[in-house]
Structure formats: C-alpha cells, structure tokens
Design a protein around this motif. Structure first.
Motif, short mmCIF file in Angstrom:
data_model
loop_
_atom_site.label_atom_id
_atom_site.label_comp_id
_atom_site.label_asym_id
_atom_site.label_seq_id
_atom_site.Cartn_x
_atom_site.Cartn_y
_atom_site.Cartn_z
N GLN A 1 -18.12 2.96 -2.65
CA GLN A 1 -17.66 1.59 -3.61
C GLN A 1 -18.66 1.33 -4.14
OE1 GLN A 1 -14.20 1.29 -3.13
NE2 GLN A 1 -14.48 3.13 -2.13
N ARG B 1 -11.59 -12.59 -8.85
CA ARG B 1 -11.48 -10.87 -8.61
C ARG B 1 -12.74 -10.34 -8.56
NH1 ARG B 1 -9.28 -11.49 -14.15
NH2 ARG B 1 -7.40 -12.28 -13.49
N THR C 1 -15.11 0.12 -8.01
CA THR C 1 -14.97 1.46 -8.15
C THR C 1 -13.64 1.73 -9.03
OG1 THR C 1 -16.06 2.09 -6.23
CG2 THR C 1 -14.87 3.75 -7.14
N GLY C 2 -13.57 0.90 -10.11
CA GLY C 2 -12.35 1.19 -10.97
C GLY C 2 -11.13 0.29 -10.74
N THR C 3 -11.08 -0.27 -9.62
CA THR C 3 -9.82 -1.01 -8.92
C THR C 3 -10.23 -2.53 -9.31
OG1 THR C 3 -9.30 1.03 -7.67
CG2 THR C 3 -8.17 -1.10 -7.27
N ARG D 1 -14.49 1.95 1.61
CA ARG D 1 -13.15 1.40 1.10
C ARG D 1 -13.38 0.07 0.94
NH1 ARG D 1 -13.79 1.73 6.64
NH2 ARG D 1 -13.06 0.35 7.95
N LYS E 1 -13.90 -6.11 -9.43
CA LYS E 1 -13.72 -4.72 -9.73
C LYS E 1 -14.43 -3.92 -9.21
CE LYS E 1 -13.00 -1.61 -13.85
NZ LYS E 1 -13.30 -1.28 -15.07
N HIS F 1 -9.37 -5.88 -7.68
CA HIS F 1 -9.01 -6.57 -6.29
C HIS F 1 -8.87 -8.06 -6.61
CE1 HIS F 1 -9.63 -3.19 -4.05
NE2 HIS F 1 -10.62 -2.83 -4.79
#
Length: 126
Positions: free
Chosen positions: A12, A21, A25-27, A39, A23, A29
């Motif tokens: 990660q 929020r 690894t491209g996601t 994770r 970001k 949250h």
C-alpha cells in the motif's frame, strides 16, 4: 534520474490525504483508516481521544502479519500517546510513533519504500 521510491508489488502507498479521505494505491477511502502493508481497513475513530487498545487491536490480532512500527496520524496536530497504550503495544512488539496525519502519511511511504514492517492508524483531516 528517476528518484521515485520503488514499492514492492501488492504494498500500500498513500498517494494523498485531506478533505476527509485518503487515496491509497489508487483507491479512495472516506474517513479514517488503518493501513497495513498489504491492505487498508476502515477505522471508525474520528478523534485522537478515542484511540485506545481496543481501537488498535487489529495490529495485535494473532492472524495479522507482524508490524514493528505503528505510525499514528493524530489528525491536524501531533498528540502524545498515553503511556499505558504505548506500553501495551510495546509488549506486543510494536513501537508507536505519533505525529500529525500528514507527517504520518509521508513517513509511512518512506518506511514502506525501505521495506520496513510499518503500518499506520490515520485520522482523516479536512
């Protein structure tokens, strides 16, 4: 010369934070997160005073890969971790380093690029 740190595949990397929020690894949250090398888990903590041994139990669970360093992103400013909490995690073999959330994100990425066993508990900031 490329100076971008090389992160092992599957690890990660915190790419950005702010506006409540992260970001990673491209996601994207929303809200606070627990970041492990492999994770990310949503974390219901929104205030530093709510951090306790139970809220960090994911790092000491028997099925969790080992972590040597736990960075705590305290929110907009650094706070001191209570000695009882620091000692409880130290007993589990984890060293805590508390700092503001931005510094914790940057430090996590540096330690991850060095292949250290690092994780982070990050309170979202605006």
């Amino acid at each position: 010369m490329d100076v971008t740190p090389r992160i092992a595949e599957g690890r990660q990397l915190i790419e950005s934070y702010g506006e409540g929020r992260f970001k990673i690894t491209g996601t994207v949250h929303e809200g606070s997160v627990l970041v492990f090398p492999d994770r990310v888990i949503e974390w219901p903590v929104t205030d530093f005073l709510a951090i306790d041994e139970a809220s960090l139990s994911a790092f000491t669970a028997s099925d969790t890969p080992p972590v040597d360093i736990l960075l705590i992103g305290c929110g907009p400013q650094m706070r001191f971790v209570p000695p009882a909490l620091r000692n409880a995690l130290r007993t589990a073999g984890i060293v805590i380093d508390a700092m503001d959330t931005g510094a914790a994100c940057r430090t996590y990425n540096v330690l991850m690029s060095e292949d250290r066993l690092v994780a982070a508990a990050l309170i979202a900031v605006e």
